[in-house]
Design a protein around this motif. Sequence first.
Motif, PDB file in Angstrom:
ATOM      1  N   VAL A  23       6.916  -1.765  -1.148  1.00  0.00           N
ATOM      2  CA  VAL A  23       5.985  -2.391  -2.058  1.00  0.00           C
ATOM      3  C   VAL A  23       4.945  -1.422  -2.549  1.00  0.00           C
ATOM      4  O   VAL A  23       4.465  -1.531  -3.647  1.00  0.00           O
ATOM      5  CB  VAL A  23       5.295  -3.567  -1.371  1.00  0.00           C
ATOM      6  CG1 VAL A  23       4.289  -4.226  -2.259  1.00  0.00           C
ATOM      7  CG2 VAL A  23       6.326  -4.556  -0.926  1.00  0.00           C
ATOM      8  N   LEU A  24       4.541  -0.463  -1.729  1.00  0.00           N
ATOM      9  CA  LEU A  24       3.485   0.445  -2.122  1.00  0.00           C
ATOM     10  C   LEU A  24       3.949   1.660  -2.897  1.00  0.00           C
ATOM     11  O   LEU A  24       3.130   2.390  -3.388  1.00  0.00           O
ATOM     12  CB  LEU A  24       2.754   0.940  -0.886  1.00  0.00           C
ATOM     13  CG  LEU A  24       1.894  -0.094  -0.230  1.00  0.00           C
ATOM     14  CD1 LEU A  24       1.267   0.494   1.004  1.00  0.00           C
ATOM     15  CD2 LEU A  24       0.833  -0.558  -1.162  1.00  0.00           C
ATOM     16  N   ALA A  25       5.231   1.949  -2.971  1.00  0.00           N
ATOM     17  CA  ALA A  25       5.618   3.220  -3.540  1.00  0.00           C
ATOM     18  C   ALA A  25       5.964   3.149  -4.997  1.00  0.00           C
ATOM     19  O   ALA A  25       6.184   4.162  -5.626  1.00  0.00           O
ATOM     20  CB  ALA A  25       6.805   3.784  -2.782  1.00  0.00           C
ATOM     21  N   ALA A  26       6.038   1.955  -5.582  1.00  0.00           N
ATOM     22  CA  ALA A  26       6.492   1.846  -6.955  1.00  0.00           C
ATOM     23  C   ALA A  26       5.491   2.430  -7.912  1.00  0.00           C
ATOM     24  O   ALA A  26       4.387   1.987  -8.022  1.00  0.00           O
ATOM     25  CB  ALA A  26       6.702   0.399  -7.297  1.00  0.00           C
ATOM     26  N   CYS A  27       5.896   3.428  -8.647  1.00  0.00           N
ATOM     27  CA  CYS A  27       5.010   4.082  -9.610  1.00  0.00           C
ATOM     28  C   CYS A  27       5.429   3.861 -11.039  1.00  0.00           C
ATOM     29  O   CYS A  27       4.865   4.468 -11.933  1.00  0.00           O
ATOM     30  CB  CYS A  27       4.973   5.570  -9.349  1.00  0.00           C
ATOM     31  SG  CYS A  27       3.685   6.029  -8.222  1.00  0.00           S
ATOM     32  N   ILE A  95       0.641   6.452  -8.290  1.00  0.00           N
ATOM     33  CA  ILE A  95       0.434   6.497  -9.732  1.00  0.00           C
ATOM     34  C   ILE A  95       1.203   7.656 -10.355  1.00  0.00           C
ATOM     35  O   ILE A  95       1.718   7.558 -11.473  1.00  0.00           O
ATOM     36  CB  ILE A  95      -1.072   6.617 -10.058  1.00  0.00           C
ATOM     37  CG1 ILE A  95      -1.838   5.403  -9.517  1.00  0.00           C
ATOM     38  CG2 ILE A  95      -1.290   6.758 -11.555  1.00  0.00           C
ATOM     39  CD1 ILE A  95      -1.387   4.075 -10.090  1.00  0.00           C
ATOM     40  N   ALA A  96       1.317   8.760  -9.628  1.00  0.00           N
ATOM     41  CA  ALA A  96       2.027   9.939 -10.132  1.00  0.00           C
ATOM     42  C   ALA A  96       3.534   9.778 -10.075  1.00  0.00           C
ATOM     43  O   ALA A  96       4.261  10.640 -10.582  1.00  0.00           O
ATOM     44  CB  ALA A  96       1.612  11.172  -9.342  1.00  0.00           C
ATOM     45  N   GLY A  97       4.027   8.700  -9.466  1.00  0.00           N
ATOM     46  CA  GLY A  97       5.451   8.449  -9.430  1.00  0.00           C
ATOM     47  C   GLY A  97       6.174   9.000  -8.221  1.00  0.00           C
ATOM     48  O   GLY A  97       7.401   8.996  -8.172  1.00  0.00           O
ATOM     49  N   GLU A  98       5.421   9.488  -7.213  1.00  0.00           N
ATOM     50  CA  GLU A  98       6.069  10.041  -6.027  1.00  0.00           C
ATOM     51  C   GLU A  98       6.663   8.948  -5.145  1.00  0.00           C
ATOM     52  O   GLU A  98       7.611   9.197  -4.393  1.00  0.00           O
ATOM     53  CB  GLU A  98       5.067  10.872  -5.229  1.00  0.00           C
ATOM     54  CG  GLU A  98       4.575  12.107  -5.975  1.00  0.00           C
ATOM     55  CD  GLU A  98       3.533  12.875  -5.186  1.00  0.00           C
ATOM     56  OE1 GLU A  98       3.543  12.769  -3.940  1.00  0.00           O
ATOM     57  OE2 GLU A  98       2.713  13.559  -5.808  1.00  0.00           O
ATOM     58  N   TYR A  99       6.075   7.744  -5.194  1.00  0.00           N
ATOM     59  CA  TYR A  99       6.579   6.596  -4.449  1.00  0.00           C
ATOM     60  C   TYR A  99       6.787   5.438  -5.411  1.00  0.00           C
ATOM     61  O   TYR A  99       6.116   5.335  -6.445  1.00  0.00           O
ATOM     62  CB  TYR A  99       5.582   6.141  -3.365  1.00  0.00           C
ATOM     63  CG  TYR A  99       4.988   7.247  -2.539  1.00  0.00           C
ATOM     64  CD1 TYR A  99       5.796   8.162  -1.871  1.00  0.00           C
ATOM     65  CD2 TYR A  99       3.603   7.378  -2.418  1.00  0.00           C
ATOM     66  CE1 TYR A  99       5.236   9.175  -1.105  1.00  0.00           C
ATOM     67  CE2 TYR A  99       3.036   8.388  -1.657  1.00  0.00           C
ATOM     68  CZ  TYR A  99       3.851   9.287  -1.005  1.00  0.00           C
ATOM     69  OH  TYR A  99       3.300  10.289  -0.264  1.00  0.00           O
ATOM     70  N   ASP A 100       7.701   4.546  -5.057  1.00  0.00           N
ATOM     71  CA  ASP A 100       7.850   3.293  -5.799  1.00  0.00           C
ATOM     72  C   ASP A 100       6.923   2.229  -5.223  1.00  0.00           C
ATOM     73  O   ASP A 100       6.349   1.422  -5.934  1.00  0.00           O
ATOM     74  CB  ASP A 100       9.301   2.808  -5.732  1.00  0.00           C
ATOM     75  CG  ASP A 100      10.266   3.800  -6.343  1.00  0.00           C
ATOM     76  OD1 ASP A 100       9.989   4.286  -7.451  1.00  0.00           O
ATOM     77  OD2 ASP A 100      11.296   4.100  -5.704  1.00  0.00           O
ATOM     78  N   ILE A 101       6.814   2.236  -3.907  1.00  0.00           N
ATOM     79  CA  ILE A 101       5.923   1.332  -3.180  1.00  0.00           C
ATOM     80  C   ILE A 101       5.278   2.161  -2.083  1.00  0.00           C
ATOM     81  O   ILE A 101       5.898   3.059  -1.529  1.00  0.00           O
ATOM     82  CB  ILE A 101       6.700   0.147  -2.576  1.00  0.00           C
ATOM     83  CG1 ILE A 101       7.277  -0.735  -3.679  1.00  0.00           C
ATOM     84  CG2 ILE A 101       5.815  -0.680  -1.649  1.00  0.00           C
ATOM     85  CD1 ILE A 101       8.230  -1.803  -3.172  1.00  0.00           C
TER      86      ILE A 101
END
Length: 328
Positions: A23-27, A95-101
């Motif tokens: 859930v936390l990595a989505a960018c 925010i930089a896209g390293e994680y989706d959630i």
Amino acid sequence: MSAAVPRPRRLTGLALGCAAILVLAACGSDDDTGGGGGGGGGGESGPAALTLGYFPLVHTATAVNAEETGLFDDAGLDVTLEQTSGGAQAIPSLIAGEYDITYGNYTSALLAAQQGLPVRIVAGNDVGADDHAIMVAPDAPYQSAADLAGARIAVNNLQNIGTVAINAVLEDAGVDISTIQYVELPLPDMAASLAAGDVDAIWQVEPFQASALASGARVLFPLFSGPVEGMPVAGWLTTEQYAQENPGVIEAFREAMAASMEELTDKSERLVELVPTYTQVPAETVEQVVLPQWDVEADPEQLQEMSDRMLDYGIISEEFDVETMLVD
């Protein structure tokens, strides 16, 4: 955390733990991460790929367990777990896209959203309980929260859930919080700083609380007590774009995380087995930890109360409606 951590883990199956991390990595990436509506993460092309950020605590065993037990796999998710250094690093990386959630504390998430960043909450994880404490040296003169006026208190970030909760408890005890000096330290380094006399009190969360107790520190009071008893602490975050483009993945993530939390609740033996595999905390220390309390639901009323306290303490600059960042 600033201490060295193991290499990123490739996780494939725990419904509870990985769901939280997903859930936390989505960018908001545009690649095929398993989108669309529907009840599962996968589709005709196979499982939905997710990069899930997690901070290596006892509390994020939910994600690791979900990967290792196949809960993510069962939900149609192909999860890659990557360790973060906490909310201060995890949210910019999201925010930089390293994680989706990614996993993050709610104070940092609310601050980011209030500042205009497209951070959204997709699932809850841990709720404040006795696994967080304010601790002092064994021979310190402090006997209650009221005694901490003018104290130097270590927190791992100056604008997160720790400072909000400490301020609330101290104010409730009659302390003028303007006299408090917060000292920013990594969680693993706090007990040594306390022993050296560099700070007067430290905020410790498991498994560091158990380690600090073993080194001789004592609990002055549970952090999440009094006016902040049961406050939600941290959950799983994503971006607005990712949430809009991947509702099926988010639903699958929640289902896996809920299952993982159920598997781990009151299961100290499983935590003793699991936590040393992704932290540097030995099993004998994990045996002494206070078990976390988990809840996959993010309580909007309690989060709004947290936001209001953040305004009172000058962490945010204006009133903020937390409903705007909750993903249905």
